[in-house]
Design a protein around this motif. Structure first.
Motif, PDB file in Angstrom:
ATOM      1  N   ARG A  97      45.071  39.262  31.198  1.00 31.11           N
ATOM      2  CA  ARG A  97      45.518  40.611  30.840  1.00 31.11           C
ATOM      3  C   ARG A  97      46.056  40.634  29.417  1.00 31.11           C
ATOM      4  N   GLY A  98      46.119  41.839  28.860  1.00 33.94           N
ATOM      5  CA  GLY A  98      46.705  42.029  27.529  1.00 33.94           C
ATOM      6  C   GLY A  98      45.950  41.254  26.469  1.00 33.94           C
ATOM      7  N   TYR A  99      46.703  40.629  25.575  1.00 31.16           N
ATOM      8  CA  TYR A  99      46.081  39.856  24.495  1.00 31.16           C
ATOM      9  C   TYR A  99      45.411  38.593  25.008  1.00 31.16           C
ATOM     10  N   PHE A 100      45.735  38.184  26.224  1.00 29.85           N
ATOM     11  CA  PHE A 100      45.107  36.994  26.801  1.00 29.85           C
ATOM     12  C   PHE A 100      43.645  37.259  27.171  1.00 29.85           C
ATOM     13  N   ARG A 101      43.245  38.533  27.197  1.00 30.20           N
ATOM     14  CA  ARG A 101      41.840  38.856  27.494  1.00 30.20           C
ATOM     15  C   ARG A 101      40.911  38.224  26.474  1.00 30.20           C
ATOM     16  N   ILE A 102      41.355  38.155  25.223  1.00 31.80           N
ATOM     17  CA  ILE A 102      40.531  37.540  24.174  1.00 31.80           C
ATOM     18  C   ILE A 102      40.292  36.073  24.528  1.00 31.80           C
ATOM     19  N   ALA A 103      41.347  35.389  24.934  1.00 33.67           N
ATOM     20  CA  ALA A 103      41.200  33.991  25.339  1.00 33.67           C
ATOM     21  C   ALA A 103      40.305  33.888  26.580  1.00 33.67           C
ATOM     22  N   GLY A 104      40.436  34.841  27.490  1.00 37.39           N
ATOM     23  CA  GLY A 104      39.601  34.847  28.690  1.00 37.39           C
ATOM     24  C   GLY A 104      38.130  35.020  28.360  1.00 37.39           C
ATOM     25  N   ILE A 105      37.825  35.898  27.418  1.00 38.03           N
ATOM     26  CA  ILE A 105      36.435  36.105  27.001  1.00 38.03           C
ATOM     27  C   ILE A 105      35.900  34.852  26.325  1.00 38.03           C
ATOM     28  N   LEU A 106      36.709  34.228  25.465  1.00 37.01           N
ATOM     29  CA  LEU A 106      36.286  32.977  24.834  1.00 37.01           C
ATOM     30  C   LEU A 106      36.069  31.886  25.877  1.00 37.01           C
ATOM     31  N   LEU A 107      36.941  31.838  26.875  1.00 37.42           N
ATOM     32  CA  LEU A 107      36.789  30.864  27.960  1.00 37.42           C
ATOM     33  C   LEU A 107      35.528  31.146  28.765  1.00 37.42           C
ATOM     34  N   SER A 108      35.250  32.407  29.034  1.00 37.13           N
ATOM     35  CA  SER A 108      34.030  32.737  29.770  1.00 37.13           C
ATOM     36  C   SER A 108      32.795  32.362  28.955  1.00 37.13           C
ATOM     37  N   GLY A 109      32.858  32.525  27.640  1.00 37.63           N
ATOM     38  CA  GLY A 109      31.754  32.088  26.783  1.00 37.63           C
ATOM     39  C   GLY A 109      31.547  30.592  26.855  1.00 37.63           C
ATOM     40  N   ALA A 110      32.645  29.838  26.865  1.00 32.17           N
ATOM     41  CA  ALA A 110      32.539  28.379  26.971  1.00 32.17           C
ATOM     42  C   ALA A 110      31.967  27.965  28.326  1.00 32.17           C
ATOM     43  N   VAL A 111      32.430  28.610  29.380  1.00 34.60           N
ATOM     44  CA  VAL A 111      31.919  28.304  30.723  1.00 34.60           C
ATOM     45  C   VAL A 111      30.433  28.638  30.800  1.00 34.60           C
ATOM     46  N   CYS A 112      30.055  29.776  30.244  1.00 36.11           N
ATOM     47  CA  CYS A 112      28.638  30.178  30.256  1.00 36.11           C
ATOM     48  C   CYS A 112      27.778  29.197  29.479  1.00 36.11           C
ATOM     49  N   TYR A 113      28.262  28.747  28.319  1.00 34.90           N
ATOM     50  CA  TYR A 113      27.463  27.796  27.546  1.00 34.90           C
ATOM     51  C   TYR A 113      27.298  26.485  28.298  1.00 34.90           C
ATOM     52  N   MET A 114      28.384  26.011  28.897  1.00 35.95           N
ATOM     53  CA  MET A 114      28.283  24.768  29.671  1.00 35.95           C
ATOM     54  C   MET A 114      27.297  24.926  30.819  1.00 35.95           C
ATOM     55  N   LEU A 115      27.353  26.054  31.506  1.00 36.89           N
ATOM     56  CA  LEU A 115      26.426  26.310  32.599  1.00 36.89           C
ATOM     57  C   LEU A 115      24.995  26.414  32.078  1.00 36.89           C
ATOM     58  N   ALA A 116      24.814  27.107  30.955  1.00 37.76           N
ATOM     59  CA  ALA A 116      23.477  27.261  30.359  1.00 37.76           C
ATOM     60  C   ALA A 116      22.901  25.901  29.953  1.00 37.76           C
ATOM     61  N   TYR A 117      23.725  25.051  29.384  1.00 37.92           N
ATOM     62  CA  TYR A 117      23.257  23.747  28.917  1.00 37.92           C
ATOM     63  C   TYR A 117      23.027  22.781  30.077  1.00 37.92           C
ATOM     64  N   TYR A 118      24.020  22.665  30.942  1.00 35.79           N
ATOM     65  CA  TYR A 118      23.938  21.621  31.961  1.00 35.79           C
ATOM     66  C   TYR A 118      22.973  21.936  33.093  1.00 35.79           C
ATOM     67  N   THR A 119      22.669  23.208  33.347  1.00 36.76           N
ATOM     68  CA  THR A 119      21.629  23.474  34.339  1.00 36.76           C
ATOM     69  C   THR A 119      20.289  22.963  33.812  1.00 36.76           C
ATOM     70  N   GLU A 120      20.079  23.065  32.508  1.00 32.86           N
ATOM     71  CA  GLU A 120      18.846  22.518  31.927  1.00 32.86           C
ATOM     72  C   GLU A 120      18.917  21.004  31.816  1.00 32.86           C
ATOM     73  N   TYR A 121      20.057  20.477  31.434  1.00 32.57           N
ATOM     74  CA  TYR A 121      20.204  19.026  31.260  1.00 32.57           C
ATOM     75  C   TYR A 121      19.904  18.277  32.561  1.00 32.57           C
ATOM     76  N   PHE A 122      20.452  18.778  33.663  1.00 30.90           N
ATOM     77  CA  PHE A 122      20.274  18.068  34.930  1.00 30.90           C
ATOM     78  C   PHE A 122      18.887  18.265  35.534  1.00 30.90           C
ATOM     79  N   LYS A 123      18.096  19.192  34.984  1.00 29.69           N
ATOM     80  CA  LYS A 123      16.726  19.363  35.473  1.00 29.69           C
ATOM     81  C   LYS A 123      15.868  18.133  35.221  1.00 29.69           C
TER      82      LYS A 123
END
Length: 165
Positions: A97-123
């Motif tokens: 919430r509040g200003y922490f939303r920016i950190a949450g969006i950045l965290l979601s971007g990091a989680v998404c990138y890890m998911l995007a990369y590692y789903t391909e890596y483990f293939k």
């Protein structure tokens, strides 16, 4: 007055738990789709590509079917990870919430990138599958589009609320 806050807290916790469970279910679906054997994945895509090619072309050549198959595969990467980005951004915006939303969006971007990369890596450890950096990029672009849509809808909603008061 205190009971109203208590009721809102339970509603917020329910939304958070439901959002996290929906995200977990979505990630599970991504894993199931990503870790199909190469033969199974190719058969499904080529069957669908053949049907589409026959509706577009009178008598499609193998090259045309393969082009349609590639378009389906690219579209599937983008669409699936668009939903992942959208849901991940939503969950982060619900939790932070509040200003922490920016950190949450950045965290979601990091989680998404890890998911995007590692789903391909483990293939590369699945029979008939292999790692492709272009697929990682497609996954990542889909996630970014989903995150941008969620953030854009948040700001549009705030603007509409502000204009209505």
């Amino acid at each position: 007055m205190n009971q109203g806050k208590h009721k809102n807290l339970w509603l917020e916790l329910t939304v958070i738990v439901a959002s996290v469970l929906a995200l977990a279910l979505l990630v599970y679906f991504v894993m199931i789709v990503s870790f199909q054997s190469g033969v199974s994945s190719t058969n499904v895509t080529m069957r669908l590509a053949g049907r589409i090619a026959r509706t577009v072309f009178e008598d499609p050549e193998q090259e045309q079917i393969e082009t349609v198959s590639r378009m389906i595969r690219y579209g599937a990467h983008l669409a699936l990870f668009f939903v992942v980005g959208l849901v991940t951004a939503f969950v982060s915006m619900v939790i932070f919430r509040g200003y922490f939303r920016i950190a949450g969006i950045l965290l979601s971007g990091a989680v998404c990138y890890m998911l995007a990369y590692y789903t391909e890596y483990f293939k590369q450890y699945v029979d008939g599958r292999h790692f492709q950096m272009t697929d990682v990029q497609l996954n990542w672009y889909g996630c970014l589009a989903g995150i941008f849509c969620m953030v854009g809808s948040y700001f549009l909603n705030r603007l509409l609320v502000k204009m209505s008061t």
